[in-house]
Design a protein around this motif. Sequence first.
Motif, PDB file in Angstrom:
ATOM      1  N   ASN A   1       1.401  18.440 -16.412  1.00 46.75           N
ATOM      2  CA  ASN A   1       2.267  18.454 -16.199  1.00 46.75           C
ATOM      3  C   ASN A   1       3.227  17.016 -16.374  1.00 46.75           C
ATOM      4  O   ASN A   1       2.492  16.200 -16.206  1.00 46.75           O
ATOM      5  CB  ASN A   1       1.933  18.665 -14.387  1.00 46.75           C
ATOM      6  N   PRO A   2       4.146  17.284 -17.620  1.00 43.92           N
ATOM      7  CA  PRO A   2       4.464  16.455 -17.804  1.00 43.92           C
ATOM      8  C   PRO A   2       5.367  15.749 -17.209  1.00 43.92           C
ATOM      9  O   PRO A   2       6.684  14.461 -17.814  1.00 43.92           O
ATOM     10  CB  PRO A   2       5.499  16.829 -19.319  1.00 43.92           C
ATOM     11  N   TYR A   3       6.092  15.913 -15.424  1.00 45.41           N
ATOM     12  CA  TYR A   3       6.777  15.466 -15.186  1.00 45.41           C
ATOM     13  C   TYR A   3       6.917  14.893 -13.914  1.00 45.41           C
ATOM     14  O   TYR A   3       7.319  13.748 -13.269  1.00 45.41           O
ATOM     15  CB  TYR A   3       7.777  16.660 -14.844  1.00 45.41           C
ATOM     16  N   ARG A   4       5.309  14.899 -14.060  1.00 44.03           N
ATOM     17  CA  ARG A   4       4.637  14.415 -13.052  1.00 44.03           C
ATOM     18  C   ARG A   4       4.872  12.664 -12.829  1.00 44.03           C
ATOM     19  O   ARG A   4       4.503  12.434 -14.210  1.00 44.03           O
ATOM     20  CB  ARG A   4       3.029  14.297 -12.672  1.00 44.03           C
ATOM     21  N   SER A   5       4.988  11.908 -11.864  1.00 47.08           N
ATOM     22  CA  SER A   5       4.595  10.851 -12.483  1.00 47.08           C
ATOM     23  C   SER A   5       3.838   9.789 -12.013  1.00 47.08           C
ATOM     24  O   SER A   5       2.492  10.414 -11.497  1.00 47.08           O
ATOM     25  CB  SER A   5       6.085  10.061 -11.493  1.00 47.08           C
ATOM     26  N   SER A   6       3.815   8.149 -13.084  1.00 46.72           N
ATOM     27  CA  SER A   6       3.068   7.518 -13.374  1.00 46.72           C
ATOM     28  C   SER A   6       2.231   6.717 -11.970  1.00 46.72           C
ATOM     29  O   SER A   6       2.718   6.940 -11.137  1.00 46.72           O
ATOM     30  CB  SER A   6       2.847   7.000 -13.943  1.00 46.72           C
ATOM     31  N   SER A   7       1.280   6.482 -11.910  1.00 44.90           N
ATOM     32  CA  SER A   7       0.388   5.517 -11.004  1.00 44.90           C
ATOM     33  C   SER A   7      -0.519   4.669 -11.264  1.00 44.90           C
ATOM     34  O   SER A   7      -0.551   4.829 -12.132  1.00 44.90           O
ATOM     35  CB  SER A   7       0.542   6.777  -8.917  1.00 44.90           C
ATOM     36  N   VAL A   8      -0.385   3.910 -10.210  1.00 43.03           N
ATOM     37  CA  VAL A   8      -1.287   2.609 -10.289  1.00 43.03           C
ATOM     38  C   VAL A   8      -2.868   3.230 -10.856  1.00 43.03           C
ATOM     39  O   VAL A   8      -3.501   3.026 -11.209  1.00 43.03           O
ATOM     40  CB  VAL A   8      -1.550   1.784  -9.279  1.00 43.03           C
ATOM     41  N   GLY A   9      -3.118   4.015  -9.640  1.00 39.44           N
ATOM     42  CA  GLY A   9      -4.225   5.299  -9.793  1.00 39.44           C
ATOM     43  C   GLY A   9      -4.417   5.495 -10.809  1.00 39.44           C
ATOM     44  O   GLY A   9      -5.454   5.426 -11.837  1.00 39.44           O
ATOM     45  N   ASP A  10      -3.718   6.268 -11.381  1.00 37.53           N
ATOM     46  CA  ASP A  10      -3.621   7.083 -13.152  1.00 37.53           C
ATOM     47  C   ASP A  10      -4.250   5.084 -13.993  1.00 37.53           C
ATOM     48  O   ASP A  10      -5.307   5.844 -14.993  1.00 37.53           O
ATOM     49  CB  ASP A  10      -2.669   7.496 -13.128  1.00 37.53           C
ATOM     50  N   GLU A  11      -3.167   4.186 -14.069  1.00 39.96           N
ATOM     51  CA  GLU A  11      -3.916   2.934 -14.421  1.00 39.96           C
ATOM     52  C   GLU A  11      -5.234   3.086 -14.437  1.00 39.96           C
ATOM     53  O   GLU A  11      -5.967   2.032 -15.542  1.00 39.96           O
ATOM     54  CB  GLU A  11      -2.601   2.037 -14.568  1.00 39.96           C
ATOM     55  N   ARG A  12      -5.537   2.604 -13.406  1.00 36.13           N
ATOM     56  CA  ARG A  12      -6.527   2.478 -13.029  1.00 36.13           C
ATOM     57  C   ARG A  12      -7.469   3.080 -13.531  1.00 36.13           C
ATOM     58  O   ARG A  12      -8.878   2.702 -14.328  1.00 36.13           O
ATOM     59  CB  ARG A  12      -7.345   1.791 -12.229  1.00 36.13           C
ATOM     60  N   THR A  13      -7.364   3.812 -13.741  1.00 35.50           N
ATOM     61  CA  THR A  13      -8.819   5.227 -13.876  1.00 35.50           C
ATOM     62  C   THR A  13      -8.704   5.323 -15.439  1.00 35.50           C
ATOM     63  O   THR A  13      -9.880   5.303 -15.707  1.00 35.50           O
ATOM     64  CB  THR A  13      -7.892   7.189 -14.059  1.00 35.50           C
ATOM     65  N   ARG A  14      -7.628   4.934 -16.803  1.00 32.38           N
ATOM     66  CA  ARG A  14      -7.025   4.708 -17.661  1.00 32.38           C
ATOM     67  C   ARG A  14      -7.829   4.086 -18.409  1.00 32.38           C
ATOM     68  O   ARG A  14      -8.371   3.991 -18.968  1.00 32.38           O
ATOM     69  CB  ARG A  14      -5.929   5.306 -17.974  1.00 32.38           C
ATOM     70  N   TRP A  15      -7.583   2.681 -17.785  1.00 30.81           N
ATOM     71  CA  TRP A  15      -8.522   1.453 -18.432  1.00 30.81           C
ATOM     72  C   TRP A  15     -10.043   1.841 -17.552  1.00 30.81           C
ATOM     73  O   TRP A  15     -10.555   0.984 -18.909  1.00 30.81           O
ATOM     74  CB  TRP A  15      -7.617   0.031 -16.811  1.00 30.81           C
ATOM     75  N   THR A  16     -10.511   1.957 -16.506  1.00 28.96           N
ATOM     76  CA  THR A  16     -12.015   1.983 -16.664  1.00 28.96           C
ATOM     77  C   THR A  16     -12.562   2.425 -17.662  1.00 28.96           C
ATOM     78  O   THR A  16     -13.354   2.611 -18.667  1.00 28.96           O
ATOM     79  CB  THR A  16     -12.200   2.567 -15.796  1.00 28.96           C
ATOM     80  N   GLU A  17     -11.138   4.141 -18.136  1.00 29.26           N
ATOM     81  CA  GLU A  17     -12.049   4.952 -19.492  1.00 29.26           C
ATOM     82  C   GLU A  17     -11.904   3.773 -20.492  1.00 29.26           C
ATOM     83  O   GLU A  17     -12.933   4.177 -21.467  1.00 29.26           O
ATOM     84  CB  GLU A  17     -11.484   6.911 -19.221  1.00 29.26           C
ATOM     85  N   PHE A  18     -11.181   3.139 -20.271  1.00 23.66           N
ATOM     86  CA  PHE A  18     -11.103   2.415 -22.015  1.00 23.66           C
ATOM     87  C   PHE A  18     -12.424   1.648 -22.172  1.00 23.66           C
ATOM     88  O   PHE A  18     -12.973   1.472 -22.849  1.00 23.66           O
ATOM     89  CB  PHE A  18      -9.948   1.628 -22.547  1.00 23.66           C
ATOM     90  N   LYS A  19     -12.748   0.902 -20.955  1.00 26.98           N
ATOM     91  CA  LYS A  19     -13.526  -0.105 -21.287  1.00 26.98           C
ATOM     92  C   LYS A  19     -14.548   0.581 -21.494  1.00 26.98           C
ATOM     93  O   LYS A  19     -15.591  -0.004 -22.532  1.00 26.98           O
ATOM     94  CB  LYS A  19     -13.432  -0.767 -19.648  1.00 26.98           C
TER      95      LYS A  19
END
Lengths: 66, 834
Positions: free
Chosen positions: B767-785
């Motif tokens: 869903n391209p209209y869903r807004s971002s959240s810190v939770g999303d960022e936290r998940t993404r950051w863990t995944e990147f690491k």
Amino acid sequence: MDDGIPTTEQLVSDIIEELRADPDTDQVLIDILSEHVVKMDPKSSAVADAATLIENLARQRGEQDL
Amino acid sequence: MTAPITIESLDIQGFRAYLDSQSFSFRKGNKPSSLAIFAPNAKGKSSLVDAFEYFFSTDATLERLGRREAQSQAGRTALAHVRAQEKNVSPQVMFKFRQGSEQIKETRGIPSSGGLPLVAERVLAATKVPFVIHGYDLRGFVEASAEIRYRELAAWFSLDPLLSVQRNLRALQREVKGKVDSQSEADERLRDLRRVTTGEVSSWHEPAICEWFNTSILSALDDSLTLEEISETDPTYSMLVERKEEEDKQVGLASMDTLTRQIESLSTTAMHDQGTDDGLLASLEKIISDYESAVAEEANERSKASQSVFNDVWSKAHSLLEMDGHEFDSCPVCDTEFKSTPHGSPHAVLVSLNDKLGMLAAYRDADAKLRAATERATKGKETVASALDSLGIGLSDAGHGDCADQCAAYRGELDLWTLGQPLPESRELLQALSSVHTLIDTARQRLVAGQGESTYANAVKSILELLQIKADLGRIHRFDKEHQNLNEELVRQANSIETAIVGHTRQLISQLETDVNSLYQSIQGTAGVENPVTILLQMSDDDAANQQQVRLVIDYASNRQGVAPTGYLSDSQIHSLALALRLAAIRTFNTDAPIIVLDDVVTSYDADHRKCIASTLAEKFAGFQILVVTHDEQFFNLLRDHLPQSGWAFRRITNLDPDFGPVFADHHTSDEEIDSKLADGITAGEKIRQAEEEWLLKISREFGVSVRIREIERPYQYDRSELAGALAGFLKEQKLAPPAMPGIANSFLDSLQSGVVENFVSHFSDNPYRSSSVGDERTRWTEFKLFRELFVCPKCGRSRFSRPWQLKKPVCRHESCQTPFEFQATLSTVGDPP
């Protein structure tokens, strides 16, 4: 800077001492100049004060000439 | 000798192009170091120079911004980063300096509260020459007027006090000469001479004055008399004085004058000519008034000291209680406990005794005053009585019997009067005396008028006036002569002082001139060349007023000596001259704080000259801390080649991130910073993206992936998808497939290539209209690491690689390892993502 060149403060002091050492120098006048004008931090009234002292000195010497 | 001040570090945040905090070290190991920064235009390199200028600005601004900010949003408003407030960043510039073992840290906020930071004041006190050199205003000193140049040099050489001495000496000479030339006092006396001689004589010529006197005054009185000189010793003068006294006696003037003086001495000021002294009666009134005050004061003090019989007891008790080392709980005489007394303690008793003994002292003073006042009153009464007696006789002799009776009556009242009673009323007596005084004065005037002009009194009066004029003119003449002598001596001393100051200044300027030539030849690459252009700083040989000028000229050729540089030097040569002047001045005067900031100073140079400047900095400024910012990559590379790596850091700005600030090629976004933001529930999306890009660039470099050379635009920055694509292609080519990551559907590299991570939301949802959240960022950051940790040496676990050109696969960079890189088969060491 070259250590042989005096600081500004030293220069002012040297100039006064050199003039004082000259037997032809009017010692009272050089005292007035060093006290009021030829110094690192003259007062804003330095010129007027020195001129008054010179005038008073002339008057005093004029009285002594009697 | 004090240790020089050096920079340790500079930290900037929310200032100009810098939004997030960035730190710049000026120290390598335990030694001060320099920094060269390269950046294309508009990437924020000048903000670093601005930080220096702002920190040391007395106006808390930048010269090019000015102080005005109303309406325009310019001025100081432009100092803060435009997003500082929005991102809750406090704009500030922080410097750490070191002087010997002392470390000094100070922050200047924006806007600046208070004045100049103290450490900035200290640095400025140690630097005579402005140490920030902007390429764009270098030529100013070369092209300035001779007066402005002198003023600037005078400031560098700390000559301001000498300028003040010169200025004051000239003003003093003008003032003294003006007074010497002034004839106003003599003119005034000559006007008096003209008045006395009824316009006959207008200058002091004594024979002419005597001639006038003899003809106009004396001949009418006694033509046998001749005045030879205006002098009290002249026999004719003595004769005239005697005849005047005789004349006064004959007409009764003498007795009138005596009586008048007697009345005036007794009466009040109103009847005195001078109006300055009280008469005897008024003086007596004042003396009696003082006496009454003294009586009252004595009575007051006496009542206070009524218990003076205890004086001795108090004095002894005071001495006892004051004894050192004795603490009394009770009275040593009667054993009464102090705490049971009204005072409560020995100290309070001592205070009370002090008061009482003080009162006795005041009484003694008052008593002495009363005795003195009594003596004065008694003497005053006697004086008035005696004067009344004399006056009564004079009045009686002159026929003023009534007034004489009034004097006698008052004398009688005074005899009966005793101290303590009101003084007898003298108003009626004074009125009577005033009336008599008027009568005598009228009679005197009538007598004088009856005598006519030709009197001895008038003759003596004229001579007395002439004597006063003669004395005054003599005094004025002697004063003028002495004043003139002093003026001449002043000129002589002032010239000596001026000569010494000018000689000193020439000596200093000559020293600078030598260094300027040396640096100019070095920058121009003409050192050792035969007949190079010589730069001359010349002080005027003209009169004193013009000595405060310094001409900047050059010996260009044998037939072009002492010519203006702008007429013969090229633009870049003038630029070199200006740079040489500033650098020479800094090298000469700023040894206590050897700091230089060079802001784009090579704009008009060719490659050879840039090399010369790099060499000059290396050879002649080894002891200085230098910040060089340049948009000239060639110059930057030359600096790298010429300057010692041990004392210099070289950094490139690759990008200007509006949400961060200038991004340096060696920039590394720390995991801790992102972890901390996410832990605090603060968005770290930009930082995560930055960290990903930095890692991509690093691993692509180390693996030696192939990136297609781009078109000319954006030549300094690789796109994330382009790097990710190159890395993915390389891994595929080398058959290095990253193991699948548990719990994550899509491939990390694929997501990078496709750019979906530009919006974190799309990474986890379609869903391209869903807004971002810190939770999303936290998940993404863990995944990147997790993904990043796949890139470790299979043998030693280190994460730095290199790929020498002859190898296909990257190898561990550690010298003792150099194991070819392989992904580990499982993710057992990584752990599961949340």
